[in-house]
Structures are given as structure tokens and as C-alpha cells.
Design an enzyme around this catalytic site. Structure first.
Site, PDB file in Angstrom:
ATOM      1  N   HIS A  89      -2.470  -2.942  -6.334  1.00 22.59           N
ATOM      2  CA  HIS A  89      -2.857  -2.356  -4.927  1.00 22.59           C
ATOM      3  C   HIS A  89      -4.285  -2.841  -5.103  1.00 22.59           C
ATOM      4  CE1 HIS A  89      -3.290   1.121  -2.079  1.00 22.59           C
ATOM      5  NE2 HIS A  89      -3.279  -0.121  -1.536  1.00 22.59           N
ATOM      6  N   SER A 129       0.717  -1.191  -0.035  1.00 24.67           N
ATOM      7  CA  SER A 129       0.073   0.192   0.083  1.00 24.67           C
ATOM      8  C   SER A 129       0.806   1.133   0.019  1.00 24.67           C
ATOM      9  CB  SER A 129      -0.916  -0.093   1.246  1.00 24.67           C
ATOM     10  OG  SER A 129      -0.373  -0.544   2.376  1.00 24.67           O
ATOM     11  N   GLU A 171      -5.340  -0.554  -7.958  1.00 24.96           N
ATOM     12  CA  GLU A 171      -4.527   0.754  -8.558  1.00 24.96           C
ATOM     13  C   GLU A 171      -3.359   0.169  -8.936  1.00 24.96           C
ATOM     14  OE1 GLU A 171      -3.083   3.205  -4.927  1.00 24.96           O
ATOM     15  OE2 GLU A 171      -3.157   4.730  -6.214  1.00 24.96           O
ATOM     16  N   ASN A 202      -3.542   6.338  -1.425  1.00 25.14           N
ATOM     17  CA  ASN A 202      -3.165   6.778  -0.263  1.00 25.14           C
ATOM     18  C   ASN A 202      -2.474   8.405  -0.018  1.00 25.14           C
ATOM     19  OD1 ASN A 202      -3.887   4.721   1.592  1.00 25.14           O
ATOM     20  ND2 ASN A 202      -2.563   3.594   0.900  1.00 25.14           N
TER      21      ASN A 202
END
Ligand code: NAI
Length: 284
Positions: free
Chosen positions: A140, A119, A152, A190
Site C-alpha cells: 500500500h 487501500s 504499508e 486508514n
């Protein structure tokens, strides 16, 4: 070219979900972990999830049986020898990941693609642990994997177009939507999400509002399905802190400094839902 035989490394929260969606999409899946206990727990999680789908009539009993038949477990990494694609979902630790990728590079066939579900760790650095950085990529998945439609897809510095296309097609074969991003700290998901969560924590820290009020504002005012502090408890406050540190170190910009209250909660062991206490209290 679509990959058909795959291995998922790490049978935890993410790895078990990833193995499930691949098996449901007709891939032959080997689920690997260093611990037999983790493999048993991972398989139980998958079975429970499939049972829920049968109950809700999303899949048939036969679909469930067929999915489980496509899944096998192993503690031997060397079983990756005949896989076209390997997806790593072990703990978020660069030393552990580079060791796994270094070994995979020796074990797997020359054509095999090696993907990481990290991540926050740089794909380019993970790829440098192999002699095939052009065949290393980030995949991801979002938590919970069987539910969330996004993957992702992160291109490392050396990732080839051919590798990207193969993973793009594979993601679509899972009935998920791939979104292409480049390898920078936090990628897109993120980098955008965590500063918002961190800022929500600052508003509590500065006494602007209670956690309940912050969550209410974001749910009712911004149409978020879940408030940022409820989400932080769900993700795990240790993980949130870790990702903020990756952003802070990676960009060197003070706008990413982790909130002192987040640090304090993590030091206290208040990690959110998984420990029974974070911004809220949970029955364990
Ligand atoms: P987890 O702690 O639930 O599972 C990790 C598993 O890896 C454990 O079963 C452990 O025994 C196993 N493991 C550790 N070292 C290993 C090795 N050398 N070989 C094989 N297995 C090994 O962790 P989780 O939450 O599933 O996270 C896994 C990865 O997915 C991490 O990189 C994390 O950052 C990423 N991720 C996590 C998300 C989340 O919401 N939890 C969301 C998206 C990505």
C-alpha cells in the site's frame, strides 16, 4: 531475493507513481492498463514529475532519460509472463481485482509475487482468487507515490515469510520504508486516519466549527501539515466514504458510522478537489 522485472497494472494516479519509483530504482517496468488513453496520460504524469525533479536538481537529465528507457507500456496482461513481481493498482473494486489476480495466476511464472495496492479491500480475499495465496501480499503506497516514504506491507492470512521478506527488501530498494501490518479492515493507515476525518466532518455537521476552523485547530494545535478536511478533499470524498463503509461493515461497530454530511456531499457530486468542490472550492 530482489525482484527486477515488474509489471504495474493500472496507469492511474497511483499506478503511474508506482511505475515511476520502480523505474527510478533501476527496475525494468511494464505499465499496463486496459485503455491506451490511460497509458498515455500515465506516461505524461511520469514525465512531468521527472521534469520537476530535474528542474529542482534532484535528478539529472540523464537520470530522467534512463528512467524513461526502463519503462514500457502495454494493454496486454499476458506481457506479465516474465515478471518477478506484479503490482496491481486498478480501481478499488473487489470483482475487478479478483478477475485480474485470477488471470495473473495463470499468466505469471510460478515464482512471481502478486501484490495489491488496495487501500481497503481484504488481501486474504484477493489472494483466494489465486492458487498461490502464499505469494500474494498488500503493498500500500501513499499518494503522491514519488514523495511519500511509507509503504504499508499487508500480510494476508496465507502470505509466507519468504514473500514478506522479498517485498520488505524490494520496498527498501525503492528508498521507502516498509511497515508490516496484518490484514484487517483499513489496515493501520486508514483505520486511524479515516475515523479522524469522519469525526472532523461530524464537527462541521453538528455546527461545532467551520471547515476552516477545524483545519486550523489540527494544523496549529496538533502540528498536522494539512487539516483533515483539506486532506479529505485531496483524497476524494467518495473514497473517504467508501473506506468508512469498509470499516463499518468489517467491524460492525457504530463508532465507524459514516457522517451523514459526508454521504450528502458524495450524493451531490461534491467529491473534493477532483470535482472542484468538497469542503472547499477549487479552480478546475
Ligand atoms: P485511478 O482511477 O486513478 O486509476 C485506476 C486505473 O486502473 C485506470 O487508469 C483504469 O483504466 C485502470 N483499470 C481499471 N480496470 C483495469 C483492468 N482490469 N486492468 C488494467 N487496468 C485497469 O485510481 P487510483 O487512485 O490510482 O487507485 C488505484 C488503486 O490504488 C485503488 O485500489 C485505490 O484504492 C488504491 N489507492 C489509492 C490512493 C489514492 O490516494 N488515490 C492511495 C493508496 C491506494
Amino acid at each position: 531475493m530482489q525482484s527486477k522485472k515488474i509489471m504495474v497494472i493500472g496507469a492511474g494516479q497511483m499506478g503511474s507513481g508506482i511505475a515511476q519509483v520502480f523505474a527510478q530504482s533501476h527496475f525494468q517496468v511494464k505499465l499496463n492498463d486496459i485503455s491506451e488513453e490511460a497509458l498515455t496520460k500515465g506516461l505524461n504524469t511520469i514525465e512531468k514529475s521527472l521534469n520537476r525533479s530535474v528542474k529542482k536538481e534532484r535528478i539529472s537529465q540523464q537520470d530522467k532519460t534512463d528512467t524513461l528507457e526502463r519503462l514500457s507500456t502495454t494493454t496486454k496482461l499476458s506481457d506479465a509472463f516474465d515478471c518477478d513481481l506484479v503490482i496491481e493498482a486498478v480501481v478499488e473494486n473487489m470483482d475487478v481485482k479478483t478477475k485480474v489476480f485470477g488471470e495473473l495466476d495463470k499468466i505469471t511464472a510460478d515464482h512471481a509475487i502478486l501484490a495489491s495496492n488496495t487501500s481497503s479491500l481484504p488481501i486474504t480475499e484477493i489472494a483466494a482468487a489465486t492458487h498461490r495465496p502464499e505469494q500474494v501480499i498488500g503493498m500500500h503506497f501513499m499518494n503522491p507515490v514519488p514523495v511519500m516514504p511509507l509503504v504499508e506491507v499487508i500480510r494476508g492470512l496465507a502470505t509466507s515469510d519468504e514473500t514478506y521478506q522479498a517485498i520488505d527488501q524490494t520496498t527498501k530498494a525503492l528508498h521507502k520504508t516498509p511497515v508490516e501490518v496484518n490484514d484487517y479492515p483499513g489496515f493501520v493507515s486508514n483505520r486511524v486516519l479515516m475515523p479522524m476525518i469522519n469525526e472532523a466532518i461530524y464537527t462541521v455537521y453538528e455546527g461545532v466549527a467551520t471547515p476552516e476552523s477545524v483545519d486550523e485547530v489540527m494544523k496549529l494545535g496538533m502540528n498536522h501539515p494539512m487539516g483533515p478536511l483539506t486532506l479529505a478533499d485531496f483524497i476524494g470524498l467518495d473514497t473517504c466514504l467508501y473506506i468508512m463503509e469498509v470499516l463499518y461493515d468489517g467491524f460492525g461497530d457504530s463508532k465507524y458510522r459514516p457522517c451523514p454530511l459526508l454521504r450528502k456531499y458524495v450524493k451531490a457530486g461534491w467529491l473534493g478537489r477532483k470535482t472542484g468542490r468538497g469542503f472547499y472550492l477549487y479552480d478546475r
